[in-house]
Design a protein around this motif. Sequence first.
Motif, mmCIF file in Angstrom:
data_model
loop_
_atom_site.group_PDB
_atom_site.id
_atom_site.type_symbol
_atom_site.label_atom_id
_atom_site.label_comp_id
_atom_site.label_asym_id
_atom_site.label_seq_id
_atom_site.Cartn_x
_atom_site.Cartn_y
_atom_site.Cartn_z
ATOM 1 N N UNK A 1 54.995 41.331 38.157
ATOM 2 C CA UNK A 1 53.651 40.700 37.666
ATOM 3 C C UNK A 1 52.741 40.207 39.098
ATOM 4 N N UNK A 2 53.421 39.638 40.046
ATOM 5 C CA UNK A 2 52.386 38.959 41.090
ATOM 6 C C UNK A 2 51.644 40.348 41.726
ATOM 7 N N UNK A 3 52.285 41.331 41.972
ATOM 8 C CA UNK A 3 51.423 42.642 42.349
ATOM 9 C C UNK A 3 50.410 42.800 41.752
ATOM 10 N N UNK A 4 50.527 43.017 40.253
ATOM 11 C CA UNK A 4 49.512 43.170 39.365
ATOM 12 C C UNK A 4 48.484 42.159 39.374
ATOM 13 N N UNK A 5 48.592 41.028 39.359
ATOM 14 C CA UNK A 5 47.642 39.961 39.560
ATOM 15 C C UNK A 5 46.740 40.285 40.943
ATOM 16 N N UNK A 6 47.436 40.399 41.875
ATOM 17 C CA UNK A 6 46.765 40.753 43.084
ATOM 18 C C UNK A 6 45.754 42.023 42.778
ATOM 19 N N UNK A 7 46.124 42.908 42.384
ATOM 20 C CA UNK A 7 45.236 43.956 41.800
ATOM 21 C C UNK A 7 44.068 43.604 40.845
ATOM 22 N N UNK A 8 44.646 42.629 40.115
ATOM 23 C CA UNK A 8 43.509 42.226 39.048
ATOM 24 C C UNK A 8 42.515 41.381 39.982
ATOM 25 N N UNK B 1 31.314 49.219 32.005
ATOM 26 C CA UNK B 1 32.360 49.932 31.170
ATOM 27 C C UNK B 1 33.677 50.578 31.992
ATOM 28 N N UNK B 2 33.104 50.771 33.493
ATOM 29 C CA UNK B 2 34.208 51.120 34.494
ATOM 30 C C UNK B 2 35.123 49.996 34.988
ATOM 31 N N UNK B 3 34.531 48.978 35.067
ATOM 32 C CA UNK B 3 35.060 47.763 35.690
ATOM 33 C C UNK B 3 35.981 47.149 34.380
ATOM 34 N N UNK B 4 35.460 47.351 33.048
ATOM 35 C CA UNK B 4 36.203 46.770 32.067
ATOM 36 C C UNK B 4 37.425 47.585 31.759
ATOM 37 N N UNK B 5 37.324 49.064 32.123
ATOM 38 C CA UNK B 5 38.404 50.195 31.936
ATOM 39 C C UNK B 5 39.544 49.594 32.954
ATOM 40 N N UNK B 6 39.130 49.376 34.346
ATOM 41 C CA UNK B 6 40.058 49.248 35.409
ATOM 42 C C UNK B 6 40.822 47.772 34.926
ATOM 43 N N UNK B 7 40.074 46.998 34.344
ATOM 44 C CA UNK B 7 40.778 45.392 34.219
ATOM 45 C C UNK B 7 41.720 45.738 33.024
ATOM 46 N N UNK B 8 41.295 46.576 31.942
ATOM 47 C CA UNK B 8 42.194 47.107 30.797
ATOM 48 C C UNK B 8 43.486 47.582 31.319
ATOM 49 N N UNK B 9 43.175 48.616 32.059
ATOM 50 C CA UNK B 9 44.529 49.191 32.555
ATOM 51 C C UNK B 9 45.391 48.344 33.296
ATOM 52 N N UNK B 10 45.020 47.232 34.038
ATOM 53 C CA UNK B 10 45.908 46.234 34.811
ATOM 54 C C UNK B 10 46.482 45.446 33.658
ATOM 55 N N UNK B 11 45.854 44.922 32.596
ATOM 56 C CA UNK B 11 46.315 44.025 31.798
ATOM 57 C C UNK B 11 47.228 44.627 30.984
ATOM 58 N N UNK B 12 47.089 45.928 30.679
ATOM 59 C CA UNK B 12 48.166 46.932 29.833
ATOM 60 C C UNK B 12 49.402 46.688 30.353
ATOM 61 N N UNK B 13 49.323 46.905 32.001
ATOM 62 C CA UNK B 13 50.540 46.893 32.727
ATOM 63 C C UNK B 13 51.126 45.534 32.857
ATOM 64 N N UNK B 14 50.060 44.376 32.856
ATOM 65 C CA UNK B 14 50.557 42.759 32.734
ATOM 66 C C UNK B 14 51.385 42.705 31.621
ATOM 67 N N UNK B 15 50.694 43.307 30.427
ATOM 68 C CA UNK B 15 51.354 42.853 29.105
ATOM 69 C C UNK B 15 52.714 43.362 29.021
ATOM 70 N N UNK B 16 52.956 44.610 29.647
ATOM 71 C CA UNK B 16 54.264 45.453 29.563
ATOM 72 C C UNK B 16 55.392 44.776 30.523
#
Length: 246
Positions: free
Chosen positions: A72-79, A23-38
């Motif tokens: 977006x490239x920076x967010x992909x790096x975090x993802x 669940x923790x990993x999923x929450x971290x990924x969702x936080x990044x994908x929400x940023x990516x979506x924006x």
Amino acid sequence: MTSSGMVDPRIFEQLQTKIDDDADVRDQIRAITQTLERQGRNAQSVLSRAHSTPAANLEPVLVAAEASIKEEVESISKLAAISSNSPYYKYNGLWTRDVQNVVFSILFCGWLGGMSTYIKAEQGKLLTIEEVGAILDVPVNLKDRDAFHITIEEYLQSLITLIEELSRLAINSVTLGDYQRPLQISQFVKDLHAGFQILNLKNDSLRRRSDSIKYNVKKIEDIVYDLSLRNLVPKAGAGAGAGAES
């Protein structure tokens, strides 16, 4: 009875720990994908200005789009950093749509003549999956290890989105009085369509979407045909005929 039960309760305690970690990993990924979506909405909003901007005046649009894509490239790096600690296909459903949107933005900006920070800019250029991977600084089509990467399917889905966007651009170019761009788009999309016809696609969603390419080809051909009827573009063979007469 409980203390002498046949099932060790620690088994379930360990399972709960794994559930919590997942669940923790999923929450971290969702936080990044929400940023990516924006960020994706912002990049595509900037790129949409290409539909109302003459080709000769696109430079400010491309500069702004590239700045958005850099975020977006920076967010992909975090993802990639977070997801590469887990099996790729366990979580990739959480991010694949957002990754496709990033790839599309890169492809469209590159086609318009942008992305000069990363590649030799050339209007009408199709970026390969390897060039997209280099821009995002992530591997592509990994087979030898389990890590974050851009899949062929994600690249192809983004190509279909590019075709749909170019179909719109062909119409809007006519509105702007640019009658040559639809010709260029028509040839480019026909070439892509021919490429897709070579592929034996196994992915159902991708195969269904690829079937729609022919409708965009037809739509663009109709635009070119209408321009030709109005004598707004040279007719095929007109140049050769003129040369023969002279």
